[in-house]
Design a protein around this motif. Structure first.
Motif: not given
Length: 485
Positions: A10-14, A88-102, A30-37
């Protein structure tokens, strides 16, 4: 199959807050964020209905590490979504988000001390699974099969699937519901619609507050940004916690205060009872926030009205009520609530055994009894979501660092039914309809100890930041062969 230390779902507030804490408090993992949307934002990307806004102040709903700088403390949805993108952009978090991954399934192996996580695109393995997708069903809201609905010749929409091309200018609109979504929609739609009627079966408690916080604005004008943000956040936490405690301790006085305040803002044609006098105690359900009294302004100027009645049946051109009255409508908005899900509807197995979340107890408001190396991030119901979710993320980082220090690979909270016989309750302890409907699928909480989810930020702040990790209930061990037989 990509292996990571932590997978955040999930790549919402939490999820964005979790990623920041992992980067800063447990950076060796190491980590990645998996986002269904296909975009970040979660709730604030999903809901697009008119007037969508926060029901908490942004100094506490926003992140403590990224101050909210916009003028309004009660913010609209697009502004919140922009803030999340900025964070997300300020702290480089957006680079670790994988979209379309439900995430569909997650299987734990004790012998490997790993989760195998299957998504709609590929499969991952991770040492720790952190589910930050909340507890709402993003696929659909709660839909009521109203009698005669097929006969209605107008349009029916649910706020969760708001059409981009919906033009309601000059139309007669009926909004069915009395919760936060309904009281948001009515004043937002009233200026363009011919008339908006809020049709409710039972009322909710409604509280007004200014969209702008004058005291906070004065502080921000004279103090450095980060210091002002910290002071405002602390002030708002203290105030909301004190109000909640007082309302729960003296519910009759709280009900009188809320009802009398609303009565002063209503026109003479709309009595507070029955339209704004609930039959339950304050905070048995969440209060509905009305910024700048916009709902009452719409009721006073006649562009909106409220009807307390039950639906008998839909007709070709509106709704006939049990009282015999008829509401004419061109558009009906069914603000009938949300559906709740547990852990994003992920199918869980532990060593080949399916896990039913309802059979588990929630440890410290985040981990499930008998389920290793997994946390579920949920927020407060009596305060800003982020206050609780950020504490949970910091606790997860403490837990990961403790595993590293001790050479352990597995952490699992375990409950002994023979020793803990307190009656279980749903993890979200409110009487709202959407919670009662989900009681059979949600994890449960107990009445005391680490199995109780307290709605108390100051107490949680001490417990989750500084309390002992090795408390006798949380068990740590290295990976071991699976039991035979």
């Amino acid at each position: 199959m990509e292996q990571l230390d932590v997978l955040v779902v999930g790549a919402g507030l939490s999820g964005i807050g979790a990623a920041y804490r992992l980067q800063t408090q447990s950076p060796q993992h190491s980590y990645a964020v998996l986002e269904a949307r296909e975009d970040l934002g979660g709730t604030w990307d999903l809901f697009r209905y008119p007037g969508v806004r926060s029901d908490s102040d942004m100094f506490t709903l926003g992140f403590p590490f990224h101050p909210w700088t916009a003028a309004k403390a009660i913010a609209d949805g697009p502004s919140i979504l922009e803030y999340l993108h900025e964070s997300a952009t300020t702290y480089g978090i957006d680079k670790n988000i994988r979209f379309g991954r439900r995430v569909l399934r997650a299987s734990w192996s004790s012998s490997d001390a790993l989760w195998t996580v299957e998504t709609s695109q590929e499969t991952y393995t991770c040492s720790f699974l952190y589910v930050c997708s909340g507890y709402y069903n993003y696929d659909s809201g709660y839909v009521v099969d109203f009698p005669g609905l097929d006969e209605f010749q107008g349009r029916v929409v649910h706020p969760q699937q708001w059409p981009e091309d919906l033009d309601y200018s000059g139309q007669r609109v009926v909004v069915i519901g009395s919760g936060a979504t309904a009281v948001t929609l009515v004043p937002a739609m009233a200026p363009q619609a011919a008339h908006v009627t809020m049709l409710q079966r039972t009322p909710s408690y409604v509280a007004s507050r200014p969209a702008k916080d004058a005291f906070s604005d004065r502080l921000r004008a004279v103090l450095p940004e980060k210091l002002a943000h910290r002071l405002i956040r602390g002030k708002n936490v203290a105030f909301s916690s004190a109000v909640y405690s007082a309302f729960r301790r003296w519910p009759a006085h709280a009900a009188w205060l809320l009802n009398s305040t609303v009565a002063k803002q209503l026109p003479d044609s709309i009595p507070a009872d029955p339209h704004f006098t609930p039959r339950y105690k304050p905070w048995d359900q969440r209060l509905c926030l009305v910024p700048d009294a916009d709902l009452f302004e719409s009721l006073r100027d006649g562009s909106a009205s409220v009807v307390t009645d039950e639906i008998d049946t839909f007709t070709a051109n509106g709704i006939r009520l049990r009282s015999g009255d008829h509401l004419e409508a061109d558009l009906v908005v069914t603000a009938t609530g949300l559906q709740m899900v547990a852990l994003g509807k992920i199918e869980l197995t532990v060593d080949g055994e399916r896990v039913d979340p309802h059979d588990t107890f929630v440890y410290k408001g985040m981990m499930l009894s008998g389920v290793p190396n997994l946390a579920w991030c949920i927020g407060y119901t009596n305060n800003s979501w982020t206050l609780r979710s950020d504490l949970t993320s910091q606790y997860v980082c403490r837990l990961l660092n403790h595993l590293d220090r001790t050479g352990s690979r597995i952490c699992v909270p375990e409950i002994d039914p023979a020793e803990y016989d307190a009656p279980p309750r749903p993890v979200v302890d409110l009487s709202s309809g959407y919670i009662r409907r989900a009681a059979s699928i949600l994890p449960r909480q107990g009445s005391y100890g680490p199995w109780r989810l307290r709605q108390n930020y100051p107490r949680d702040l001490v417990t989750l930041r500084y309390g002992s990790l090795d408390d006798g209930t949380m068990h740590f061990r290295s990976a071991a062969p699976q039991p035979v037989g």
